[in-house]
Design a protein around this motif. Structure first.
Motif, PDB file in Angstrom:
ATOM      1  N   PRO A  33       0.836  -1.204   0.000  1.00  0.00           N
ATOM      2  CA  PRO A  33       0.000   0.000   0.000  1.00  0.00           C
ATOM      3  C   PRO A  33       0.878   1.264   0.000  1.00  0.00           C
ATOM      4  O   PRO A  33       2.009   1.240   0.486  1.00  0.00           O
ATOM      5  CB  PRO A  33      -0.815  -0.112   1.292  1.00  0.00           C
ATOM      6  CG  PRO A  33      -0.113  -1.102   2.131  1.00  0.00           C
ATOM      7  CD  PRO A  33       0.678  -1.984   1.217  1.00  0.00           C
ATOM      8  N   PRO A  34       0.347   2.366  -0.529  1.00  0.00           N
ATOM      9  CA  PRO A  34       1.128   3.610  -0.603  1.00  0.00           C
ATOM     10  C   PRO A  34       1.629   4.127   0.744  1.00  0.00           C
ATOM     11  O   PRO A  34       2.644   4.789   0.817  1.00  0.00           O
ATOM     12  CB  PRO A  34       0.159   4.614  -1.232  1.00  0.00           C
ATOM     13  CG  PRO A  34      -0.819   3.778  -1.973  1.00  0.00           C
ATOM     14  CD  PRO A  34      -0.947   2.499  -1.194  1.00  0.00           C
ATOM     15  N   ASN A  35       0.926   3.810   1.820  1.00  0.00           N
ATOM     16  CA  ASN A  35       1.319   4.314   3.140  1.00  0.00           C
ATOM     17  C   ASN A  35       2.289   3.380   3.871  1.00  0.00           C
ATOM     18  O   ASN A  35       2.457   3.487   5.084  1.00  0.00           O
ATOM     19  CB  ASN A  35       0.079   4.571   3.993  1.00  0.00           C
ATOM     20  CG  ASN A  35      -0.729   3.305   4.218  1.00  0.00           C
ATOM     21  OD1 ASN A  35      -0.514   2.283   3.578  1.00  0.00           O
ATOM     22  ND2 ASN A  35      -1.697   3.386   5.111  1.00  0.00           N
ATOM     23  N   GLU A  59       8.484   5.918 -12.231  1.00  0.00           N
ATOM     24  CA  GLU A  59       7.992   7.208 -11.748  1.00  0.00           C
ATOM     25  C   GLU A  59       6.809   7.020 -10.799  1.00  0.00           C
ATOM     26  O   GLU A  59       6.728   7.665  -9.754  1.00  0.00           O
ATOM     27  CB  GLU A  59       7.590   8.112 -12.924  1.00  0.00           C
ATOM     28  CG  GLU A  59       8.744   8.531 -13.795  1.00  0.00           C
ATOM     29  CD  GLU A  59       9.199   7.436 -14.787  1.00  0.00           C
ATOM     30  OE1 GLU A  59       8.453   6.461 -15.039  1.00  0.00           O
ATOM     31  OE2 GLU A  59      10.330   7.563 -15.286  1.00  0.00           O
ATOM     32  N   GLU A  60       5.883   6.143 -11.179  1.00  0.00           N
ATOM     33  CA  GLU A  60       4.715   5.883 -10.332  1.00  0.00           C
ATOM     34  C   GLU A  60       5.131   5.243  -9.019  1.00  0.00           C
ATOM     35  O   GLU A  60       4.626   5.591  -7.954  1.00  0.00           O
ATOM     36  CB  GLU A  60       3.703   4.996 -11.066  1.00  0.00           C
ATOM     37  CG  GLU A  60       2.522   4.547 -10.221  1.00  0.00           C
ATOM     38  CD  GLU A  60       1.624   5.678  -9.733  1.00  0.00           C
ATOM     39  OE1 GLU A  60       0.834   5.441  -8.792  1.00  0.00           O
ATOM     40  OE2 GLU A  60       1.706   6.798 -10.271  1.00  0.00           O
ATOM     41  N   ALA A  61       6.058   4.302  -9.058  1.00  0.00           N
ATOM     42  CA  ALA A  61       6.523   3.647  -7.831  1.00  0.00           C
ATOM     43  C   ALA A  61       7.176   4.669  -6.900  1.00  0.00           C
ATOM     44  O   ALA A  61       6.906   4.671  -5.691  1.00  0.00           O
ATOM     45  CB  ALA A  61       7.502   2.529  -8.166  1.00  0.00           C
ATOM     46  N   TYR A  65       5.349   5.539  -3.330  1.00  0.00           N
ATOM     47  CA  TYR A  65       6.026   5.116  -2.100  1.00  0.00           C
ATOM     48  C   TYR A  65       6.981   6.170  -1.549  1.00  0.00           C
ATOM     49  O   TYR A  65       7.746   5.890  -0.634  1.00  0.00           O
ATOM     50  CB  TYR A  65       6.765   3.796  -2.347  1.00  0.00           C
ATOM     51  CG  TYR A  65       5.825   2.711  -2.798  1.00  0.00           C
ATOM     52  CD1 TYR A  65       4.802   2.245  -1.971  1.00  0.00           C
ATOM     53  CD2 TYR A  65       5.921   2.165  -4.071  1.00  0.00           C
ATOM     54  CE1 TYR A  65       3.921   1.270  -2.385  1.00  0.00           C
ATOM     55  CE2 TYR A  65       5.047   1.171  -4.498  1.00  0.00           C
ATOM     56  CZ  TYR A  65       4.055   0.738  -3.659  1.00  0.00           C
ATOM     57  OH  TYR A  65       3.181  -0.232  -4.077  1.00  0.00           O
ATOM     58  N   THR A  66       6.938   7.372  -2.106  1.00  0.00           N
ATOM     59  CA  THR A  66       7.845   8.472  -1.744  1.00  0.00           C
ATOM     60  C   THR A  66       9.293   7.984  -1.650  1.00  0.00           C
ATOM     61  O   THR A  66       9.977   8.168  -0.654  1.00  0.00           O
ATOM     62  CB  THR A  66       7.414   9.192  -0.441  1.00  0.00           C
ATOM     63  OG1 THR A  66       7.382   8.269   0.639  1.00  0.00           O
ATOM     64  CG2 THR A  66       6.073   9.868  -0.609  1.00  0.00           C
TER      65      THR A  66
END
Length: 112
Positions: A33-35, A59-61, A65-66
């Motif tokens: 998950p992104p968080n 780029e999306e990853a 995931y910062t």
């Protein structure tokens, strides 16, 4: 089948899946998950496999995931050099330096 092989979903959906680091199919929904705050070996390896296979772009990853591009590329290099086990945070210095980390000194006797 390698981790880069893409499988099309049997349920008629447009979602593609890949064979993940544990040998089972994963889809974009199976990625961490992104968080995510706790990056264990498996999660890092899933993100690398997802980018390498085209399931998600670099780029999306990095955005999701910062991550910096450098951090992602370091995960990729560690996998290439040492396998998924190279992603273990506790062994990172050993792998990066190419030599064993110094062992902690054991003090014997009572404290003074």
């Amino acid at each position: 089948m390698s981790s880069r092989d893409i499988l099309l979903s049997d349920d008629g959906s447009n979602g593609a899946s890949i064979i993940g680091p544990e040998g089972r199919p994963i889809t974009e929904e199976d990625l961490p998950p992104p968080n995510t705050k706790r990056w264990v070996m498996r999660r890092k390896a899933e993100v690398v496999a997802g980018v390498r296979s085209g399931l998600i772009s670099l780029e999306e990853a990095c955005r999701r995931y910062t991550l910096s591009v450098e951090e992602f590329l370091s995960w990729q290099r560690l996998i290439d050099s040492h396998g998924v086990r190279g992603l273990r945070a506790t062994r990172l210095q050993d792998y990066r330096n190419g030599q064993p980390a110094p062992r902690p000194r054991v003090m014997s006797g009572a404290a003074e």
